[in-house]
Design an enzyme around this catalytic site. Sequence first.
Site, PDB file in Angstrom:
ATOM      1  CE  LYS A  88      -4.214   1.179   2.506  1.00  0.00           C
ATOM      2  NZ  LYS A  88      -4.772   1.070   3.860  1.00  0.00           N
TER       3      LYS A  88
HETATM    4  C1  E4P Z   1      -8.017   1.481   4.243  1.00  0.00           C
HETATM    5  O1  E4P Z   1      -7.377   1.107   3.307  1.00  0.00           O
HETATM    6  C2  E4P Z   1      -7.936   2.853   4.782  1.00  0.00           C
HETATM    7  O2  E4P Z   1      -6.679   3.097   5.315  1.00  0.00           O
HETATM    8  C3  E4P Z   1      -9.022   3.041   5.809  1.00  0.00           C
HETATM    9  O3  E4P Z   1     -10.240   2.564   5.261  1.00  0.00           O
HETATM   10  C4  E4P Z   1      -9.152   4.450   6.294  1.00  0.00           C
HETATM   11  O4  E4P Z   1     -10.287   4.539   7.107  1.00  0.00           O
HETATM   12  P1  E4P Z   1     -10.579   5.784   8.099  1.00  0.00           P
HETATM   13  O5  E4P Z   1     -10.855   6.979   7.274  1.00  0.00           O
HETATM   14  O6  E4P Z   1     -11.775   5.322   8.891  1.00  0.00           O
HETATM   15  O7  E4P Z   1      -9.348   5.938   8.950  1.00  0.00           O
END
Ligand code: E4P
Length: 218
Positions: A88
């Site tokens: 990622k």
């Molecule tokens: C996933 O890949 C993201 O990092 C995550 O969904 C972010 O979520 P949040 O906005 O609730 O922190």
Amino acid sequence: MRFFIDTANLAQIEEALAMGVIDGVTTNPSLMAKEGIKGAKNVNNHYKTIANLVGDRDVSAEVIATDFEGMKSEGEMFAGLADNIVVKVPMIKEGLKAINYFKENGIRTNCTLIFSAGQALLAANAGANFVSPFIGRVDDIGWNGLNLIEDIFNIFQKQIIDTEILAASIRNPFHIIECAKLGADVATCPLKSIEALLNHPLTDKGLAQFMEDAKKLS
Ligand code: E4P
């Protein structure tokens, strides 16, 4: 639309696996910190544990470096932990360079922190396997996160782009249903949002009636 679970919590991942509803896991540094994981060695071990736990399902492991060389070595190290790790990478210029490098070296990527259709297009052109638009965070500032999913879907369909749309920052079951309607390939959700999809008062009422009538059968 496939579901991923958005957590680094092993018990929650096991629960979702047992329900048979998830095809992957996404994490980020905040979710790892929430589990109290500290130090590079423990972080790597935790990713390895998650990757083993979910079999051949995808696990997104997020780099914390923000320069190309740092992302390259961190990503290569993550990819070496297990075959199902997807690296990622944040939506920044150095991130695009890293995605391009990983693409050329057979390492799958998920471009995170996507807040516009233009960013999604850039990530796709650089070679990302997934783009992660953050719909909840867009809603949080008073915009409409679901419009972002719709825009990206329309562009990817018209342009015949096969990068997958991984709707992230899901806050509730409504987000999940709307993402499915709009054509997201995957939604990564907290367990509580997945479980919220289970609820319907008529199911509860119907089950209570069946249980009541079942007593008459014995
Ligand atoms: C996933 O890949 C993201 O990092 C995550 O969904 C972010 O979520 P949040 O906005 O609730 O922190």
